[in-house]
Scaffold this motif. Structure first.
Motif, short mmCIF file in Angstrom:
data_model
loop_
_atom_site.label_atom_id
_atom_site.label_comp_id
_atom_site.label_asym_id
_atom_site.label_seq_id
_atom_site.Cartn_x
_atom_site.Cartn_y
_atom_site.Cartn_z
N HIS A 31 -56.66 32.08 76.29
CA HIS A 31 -56.77 33.40 76.90
C HIS A 31 -55.43 34.11 76.92
N THR A 32 -54.41 33.44 77.49
CA THR A 32 -53.10 34.08 77.59
C THR A 32 -52.25 33.82 76.35
N MET A 33 -52.69 32.89 75.49
CA MET A 33 -51.98 32.49 74.27
C MET A 33 -50.58 31.98 74.57
N TYR A 34 -50.42 31.48 75.81
CA TYR A 34 -49.11 31.00 76.25
C TYR A 34 -49.35 30.00 77.36
N ILE A 35 -48.61 28.89 77.35
CA ILE A 35 -48.79 27.94 78.45
C ILE A 35 -47.43 27.62 79.07
N SER A 36 -47.44 27.36 80.37
CA SER A 36 -46.21 27.01 81.06
C SER A 36 -46.53 25.98 82.12
N PRO A 37 -45.51 25.24 82.60
CA PRO A 37 -45.78 24.20 83.60
C PRO A 37 -46.40 24.75 84.88
N GLY A 38 -46.24 26.06 85.12
CA GLY A 38 -46.79 26.67 86.33
C GLY A 38 -48.28 26.40 86.50
N LEU A 39 -49.00 26.20 85.38
CA LEU A 39 -50.43 25.90 85.45
C LEU A 39 -50.71 24.63 86.24
N LEU A 40 -49.73 23.69 86.22
CA LEU A 40 -49.97 22.38 86.82
C LEU A 40 -49.54 22.29 88.27
N HIS A 41 -48.88 23.34 88.77
CA HIS A 41 -48.28 23.24 90.09
C HIS A 41 -49.35 23.03 91.17
N TRP A 42 -48.96 22.34 92.24
CA TRP A 42 -49.97 21.97 93.25
C TRP A 42 -50.55 23.19 93.95
N THR A 43 -49.83 24.32 93.95
CA THR A 43 -50.39 25.50 94.61
C THR A 43 -51.61 26.03 93.85
N VAL A 44 -51.66 25.76 92.53
CA VAL A 44 -52.85 26.12 91.76
C VAL A 44 -54.06 25.35 92.30
N SER A 45 -53.83 24.05 92.54
CA SER A 45 -54.90 23.22 93.11
C SER A 45 -55.29 23.73 94.48
N GLY A 46 -54.29 24.16 95.25
CA GLY A 46 -54.57 24.69 96.58
C GLY A 46 -55.43 25.95 96.50
N GLU A 47 -55.09 26.83 95.56
CA GLU A 47 -55.89 28.05 95.40
C GLU A 47 -57.31 27.73 94.96
N LEU A 48 -57.44 26.69 94.14
CA LEU A 48 -58.79 26.27 93.72
C LEU A 48 -59.62 25.84 94.91
N LEU A 49 -58.97 25.08 95.81
CA LEU A 49 -59.69 24.65 97.01
C LEU A 49 -60.11 25.88 97.81
N ILE A 50 -59.26 26.90 97.84
CA ILE A 50 -59.61 28.14 98.55
C ILE A 50 -60.87 28.74 97.94
N MET A 51 -60.91 28.79 96.59
CA MET A 51 -62.09 29.35 95.92
C MET A 51 -63.34 28.60 96.33
N VAL A 52 -63.24 27.26 96.28
CA VAL A 52 -64.42 26.44 96.56
C VAL A 52 -64.87 26.66 98.00
N ILE A 53 -63.93 26.72 98.93
CA ILE A 53 -64.33 26.86 100.33
C ILE A 53 -64.83 28.28 100.61
N LEU A 54 -64.24 29.27 99.93
CA LEU A 54 -64.72 30.65 100.13
C LEU A 54 -66.16 30.80 99.66
N GLY A 55 -66.48 30.15 98.54
CA GLY A 55 -67.82 30.27 97.99
C GLY A 55 -68.81 29.34 98.67
N GLY A 56 -68.32 28.18 99.07
CA GLY A 56 -69.21 27.19 99.69
C GLY A 56 -69.03 25.84 99.04
N LEU A 57 -68.43 24.91 99.81
CA LEU A 57 -68.19 23.56 99.29
C LEU A 57 -69.52 22.83 99.14
N GLY A 58 -69.66 22.11 98.02
CA GLY A 58 -70.86 21.33 97.82
C GLY A 58 -72.09 22.17 97.52
N THR A 59 -71.90 23.26 96.81
CA THR A 59 -73.04 24.08 96.41
C THR A 59 -73.02 24.39 94.92
#
Lengths: 290, 334
Positions: free
Chosen positions: B230-258
């Motif tokens: 998509h971005t045609m570019y990759i950087s270590p920022g993709l792996l940072h733990w805050t990305v995982s944190g934001e993912l958890l936010i998405m899951v909880i905003l939408g509904g965990l386990g659904t």
């Protein structure tokens, strides 16, 4: 370079100073973990808040000691607010919800810092009493860093005295060990929790003010120190003072010597250490509960 | 336990329809957002699979995502093997890395599991950040997109790429749903509900946990390969733990386990961030407050709340009006 004795002494002092910073942060976090079963990711943000409040106090009063006094008090007051507004309700909500709420707090604090103090790195001077350098064990070392080491040791001594020799210490240990039983014995566990949480916050604020002259005050300083602090707590074992000491020293020394002896590996080392400890001893080195 | 209820099917179709309609009517920038949403939806579904159904709250899904992106990037840019091999490496690499993490951390629970996954994720981050082979801090530019002209698709076209990502997100949902409805999925939910009992029943618990994590990692790797294209570019920022944190936010905003909630949460968070940044720089503040409010409101998330209300209405309709279910009010506040 590495054959020189003074090199080792200087690096050991650096490591000790970093360890003491980790200790000030992790001891509050670990007892909050152990006693309240609460995962407080916002602890790093409180540390940053301490640094920012310290900056303002030091600039207004023109003295480092204003920061030293104001930071723990203000951060503890913010801790009181957090406790009444959020923490109390989240106590029994499970680690997932606690992680999320305190992750949300990290975001909120981040922008509060940016609105209040801007994006530019700030700093304030160390106290005149501890400026300059002094000689120790044949090496010349910044006096202020020695002060950090001394302060960490003093807090350590005070805490271990309180925890092992006083009644409130016995109550806290009982609460960590079995809070339901402690409550049955007529202890107001809720009030002990509250007290411990405030002390933990005050220590985080103190750590922020103490670290500020050495490291610069930036909006992301809280997130940067959060992960090593969590690692210290988990490696040491939740809820134990001994664990916080052991973890702080371990991470402080591994990080300092790692970055001078094997710079490529340094960043990975502490994570590898954490993974190793969790695999071999899933509850940490010195868990408070056997 | 996972059930593909009519409400779920309707929500999936509605979301897909909305996304396609938005894609067809918007311009270049909207398509970029839509692509981001589709890719993050795959990743959020992968996380919900283990977090919502396996009880494994992972803080390393950002790293799995990044490993997928780097596998794709190194296969195409560094090794010159081409995009199909890159895709296979991303999915396989993500699966393998995740399986290993799942196997090693299977004994840990609660906050220790969260910290262990964090440690492995950050290890990968730190390694890629330092490593000169993969471009270190600078990342890898010039990642090509898959040549799908054999299928009559030009993935360099924004709309085609966005719709492809959307189709893959639907596929990720279908795969996850099928997995959760299989015996394996039921076993996974059983482990979450009572791990000790499953062990006593003779189940090799760690193997199931590791396998679930592996499948999740394969999906995360796919998302990573798509993000790299998509971005045609990759950087270590993709792996940072805050990305995982934001993912958890998405899951909880939408509904965990659904499952469908995870995808919804990805869409809501991306568009919320985008809308807020039009008015102020301080989107962190808004997202943080929304997250705190979402958890305090019961933590069911948007879809979870919808499902909860739906179930309550159905229960109320089934019960005769003169004898209302006595515990209806109390369950409402549970």
């Amino acid at each position: 370079m590495t054959a020189d004795v003074s090199f080792w002494i200087v690096q050991a002092l650096n490591a000790l100073q970093l360890s003491m910073l980790f200790f000030l942060l992790s001891v509050g976090l670990t007892v909050i973990f152990g006693l309240l079963h609460f995962v407080n990711l916002a602890h790093g943000a409180l540390y940053a808040l301490g640094a920012f409040v310290g900056f303002t106090a030091a600039t207004l009063a023109g003295s480092y000691w204003a920061a030293f006094a104001a930071a723990p008090i203000v951060v503890a007051l913010v801790g009181v607010l957090l406790y009444w507004a959020l923490i109390r309700r989240m106590r029994s909500a499970g680690p997932m919800n606690q992680v999320l709420v305190t992750f949300g707090l990290i975001f909120v604090f981040l922008d509060v810092f940016r609105i209040g103090w801007g994006d530019i790195a700030l700093g304030f001077a160390e106290p005149e009493l501890f400026s300059g350098r002094s000689e120790l064990l044949g090496v010349v070392y910044p006096t202020y860093r020695l002060f950090i080491i001394g302060l960490g040791l003093a807090v350590l001594a005070a805490l271990s005295l309180v925890l092992t020799r006083t009644q409130i210490g016995a109550i806290i240990r009982a609460g960590v060990d079995n809070d339901a039983m402690a409550a049955c014995m007529g202890i107001n566990v809720e009030r002990v929790f509250f007290l411990v949480f405030c002390v933990g916050c005050a220590l985080a604020g103190l750590a922020g003010a103490v670290a500020a002259p050495v490291l610069s005050v930036t909006t992301d300083m809280g997130t940067a120190i959060l992960i090593p602090t969590l690692i210290v707590v988990v490696i040491g074992g939740l809820g134990s003072l001994k664990g916080a000491i052991a973890g702080s020293l371990l991470i402080g020394f591994v990080q300092t010597f790692g970055s001078v002896l094997a710079p490529q590996l340094a960043a990975i080392l502490i994570y590898a250490l954490l993974a190793g400890v969790l695999i071999l001893k899933p509850a940490g080195l010195f868990p408070a509960r056997g | 336990m996972f059930h593909q209820t009519p409400l779920k099917t309707a929500t999936v179709l509605l979301l897909a329809g909305l996304a396609v309609a938005y894609g067809l009517s918007t311009g270049f920038f909207g398509l970029e957002l839509l692509t981001e949403v589709a890719i993050l939806a795959i990743l959020a579904i992968a996380l919900d699979l283990v977090a919502g159904y396996g009880g494994m709250i992972s803080l390393c899904h950002g790293a799995l995502y990044g490993v997928g992106a780097y596998a794709f990037g190194s296969a195409t840019v560094l090794l010159g093997w081409g995009a199909p091999a890159g895709l296979a490496m991303a999915v396989g690499g993500g699966a393998l890395f995740a399986w290993a993490i799942g196997a090693v951390t299977a004994r840990t629970h609660g906050i220790f599991f969260i910290m262990a996954t964090l440690a492995f994720g950050q290890m990968a981050y730190a390694y890629l950040f330092e490593s000169p082979v993969f471009g270190g801090n600078d990342g890898l530019p010039g990642v090509p997109r898959l040549d799908a002209s054999a299928l009559g698709l030009d993935l360099n076209d924004s709309l085609t790429f966005a719709l492809t990502c959307l189709a893959l997100a639907l596929l990720a949902y279908a795969v996850s749903a099928a997995l959760l409805r299989s015996g394996f999925g039921r076993t996974l939910v059983g482990i979450r509900a009572n791990e000790a009992r499953m062990r006593v029943l003779g189940l090799p618990v760690w193997r199931h946990k590791a396998a679930a994590f592996g499948v999740s990692g394969a999906l995360a790797g796919l998302a990573g390969a798509l993000a790299a294209q998509h971005t045609m570019y990759i950087s270590p920022g993709l792996l940072h733990w805050t990305v995982s944190g934001e993912l958890l936010i998405m899951v909880i905003l939408g509904g965990l386990g659904t499952l469908v909630g995870a995808a919804l949460g990805a869409g809501v968070l991306v568009f919320l961030k985008h809308e807020v940044s039009r008015f102020t720089d301080h989107w962190h503040l808004v997202v943080g407050l929304v997250l705190i409010a979402a958890v305090l409101a019961g933590g069911r998330g948007l879809y979870g709340q919808l499902e909860h209300l739906w179930e309550r209405r159905r229960a109320a309709r089934r019960a005769p009006p003169e004898t209302p279910a006595p515990d209806e009010e109390t369950t409402g506040h549970a």
